[in-house]
Design an enzyme around this catalytic site. Structure first.
Site, PDB file in Angstrom:
ATOM      1  N   LYS A 198      33.436  39.003  37.527  1.00 24.31           N
ATOM      2  CA  LYS A 198      33.578  37.931  38.468  1.00 24.31           C
ATOM      3  C   LYS A 198      32.410  37.767  39.443  1.00 24.31           C
ATOM      4  CE  LYS A 198      36.864  35.832  41.920  1.00 24.31           C
ATOM      5  NZ  LYS A 198      38.071  35.898  42.555  1.00 24.31           N
ATOM      6  N   LYS A 251      33.743  35.240  34.675  1.00 25.94           N
ATOM      7  CA  LYS A 251      34.265  34.099  35.597  1.00 25.94           C
ATOM      8  C   LYS A 251      33.047  33.912  36.657  1.00 25.94           C
ATOM      9  CE  LYS A 251      36.985  32.720  39.440  1.00 25.94           C
ATOM     10  NZ  LYS A 251      38.193  33.237  40.356  1.00 25.94           N
TER      11      LYS A 251
HETATM   12  C1  PBG Z   1      40.663  34.441  44.498  1.00 25.48           C
HETATM   13  C2  PBG Z   1      40.303  33.513  43.325  1.00 25.48           C
HETATM   14  C3  PBG Z   1      39.152  32.657  43.278  1.00 25.48           C
HETATM   15  C4  PBG Z   1      39.391  32.009  42.225  1.00 25.48           C
HETATM   16  C5  PBG Z   1      40.213  32.474  41.576  1.00 25.48           C
HETATM   17  N1  PBG Z   1      40.901  33.517  42.173  1.00 25.48           N
HETATM   18  C6  PBG Z   1      38.107  32.317  44.253  1.00 25.48           C
HETATM   19  C7  PBG Z   1      37.559  33.317  45.195  1.00 25.48           C
HETATM   20  O1  PBG Z   1      37.146  34.270  44.512  1.00 25.48           O
HETATM   21  O2  PBG Z   1      36.929  32.891  46.366  1.00 25.48           O
HETATM   22  C8  PBG Z   1      38.294  30.590  41.784  1.00 25.48           C
HETATM   23  C9  PBG Z   1      38.906  30.045  40.872  1.00 25.48           C
HETATM   24  C10 PBG Z   1      38.227  28.598  40.686  1.00 25.48           C
HETATM   25  O3  PBG Z   1      37.205  28.398  41.316  1.00 25.48           O
HETATM   26  O4  PBG Z   1      38.723  27.826  39.991  1.00 25.48           O
HETATM   27  N2  PBG Z   1      40.850  35.623  44.107  1.00 25.48           N
END
Ligand code: PBG
Length: 325
Positions: A198, A251
């Protein structure tokens, strides 16, 4: 190796739609999709996210309606995010057995049982007053203290009936800690879908409006990955697998197709890709202006994510795409 032109003419197999269909290498299926849902407190609440047309914060009664709709469309899996009323330093509403995601999970399972796969997001940022994904100490997210809270949160999700838990926090060691607490409590059969690679990405901005989870200070770069790194992504994924992840995730998706492809070639377990909020909003915005054909760009993007090697696609487009398959 192959004969050249004029013996070979690749256009022969592109001549009409039937031929093109016959040699199509990548097909989307409805069970590729996981649909994210933002669960809010209250009743009869349906609040559209200004930066995400057609995506809503829903109270539990409306979440059940949404589940009805997606099942009718042939989608089988949802990913729940909580939008709690109450936030504090330690994100306690995130591991409250009576929290909004826990209650939603109980209600969904009561109504739909095994017809639907409920995946829950395990992370603290939606529940903390500061918006970071863990416990803050001296302005820094404390890894090991955070693990204990994430473990508690995952356990309450499993107790509520979640079919899969999905930690998105990017702390080190969270997969083994969560595996351990689930196993100790008799949840040996509950899989973990790890947000393994991520990246600290500007593509999450609309999500942070949806989940009301933007960090109040600093950024997430001390826990989420640098978008310049690919080898490190392989290490993150390998570690999560060693710690017991059943599904790994990359992601965002579209700017990271190389990471998905590399992971596909290297690892044999199911790979999920998160087609994130910014990717959704950009297509919607350009389509609204008439600059692109939104439907076609959506399908092209989803096929590209699958072609890169993703088995599962988490996407806000799931309903729209399912209607076209
Ligand atoms: C937070 C989380 C995020 C997303 C999924 N879980 C945002 C972040 O890390 O700030 C992003 C998903 C998206 O942008 O659709 N745990």
């Amino acid at each position: 190796m192959y004969p050249n032109f004029p013996i070979t003419r690749l256009r022969r197999l592109r001549r009409n739609a039937l031929l093109r269909e016959m040699i199509c290498e990548t097909r989307l299926a409805k069970d590729d999709f996981i649909f994210p849902i933002f669960v809010a407190e209250g009743n009869q609440k349906k609040r559209e996210i200004s930066s995400m047309p057609n995506v809503y914060q829903l109270s539990i009664d409306n979440v059940l309606r949404e589940c009805d709709e997606i099942l009718k469309l042939g989608i089988r899996a949802i990913l729940l995010f909580g939008v709690p009323d109450f936030k504090d330093e330690l994100g306690t509403s995130g591991y409250d057995p009576n929290g909004v995601v826990q209650r939603a999970t109980i209600e969904i399972k009561k109504r739909f049982s095994d017809e639907i796969i409920v995946i829950t997001d395990v992370c603290l940022c939606e529940y903390t007053s500061h918006g970071h994904c863990g416990v803050i100490e001296n302005g820094y997210v404390h890894n090991d203290k955070t693990l204990e809270l994430l473990a508690k949160q995952a356990l309450t999700h499993a107790e509520a009936g979640a079919d899969i838990v999905a930690p998105s926090d990017m702390m080190d060691g969270r997969i083994s800690r969560i595996r351990q607490i689930l196993d100790e409590n008799g949840f040996t059969e509950i899989p973990i879908m790890a947000y393994s690679a991520k990246f600290a990405s500007a593509f999450y901005a609309p999500f942070r409006e949806a989940a009301e989870s933007a960090p109040k200070f600093g950024d997430r770069k001390s826990y989420q990955m640098d978008f310049a790194n690919s080898n490190e992504a392989m290490r993150e994924i390998a570690l999560d697998i060693q710690e017991g992840a059943d599904i790994v995730m990359v992601k965002p998706a579209l700017a990271y197709l190389d990471i998905i492809r590399r992971a596909r070639e290297r690892f044999d377990l199911p790979i999920a890709a998160y087609n994130v909020s910014g990717e959704y909003s950009m297509i919607k915005a350009a389509a609204e202006r008439g600059w692109i054909d939104g439907e076609r760009v959506m399908m092209e993007s989803l096929v590209a994510i699958k072609r890169a090697g993703a088995d599962l696609i988490i996407t806000y487009f799931a309903k729209e795409a399912a209607r076209l398959i």
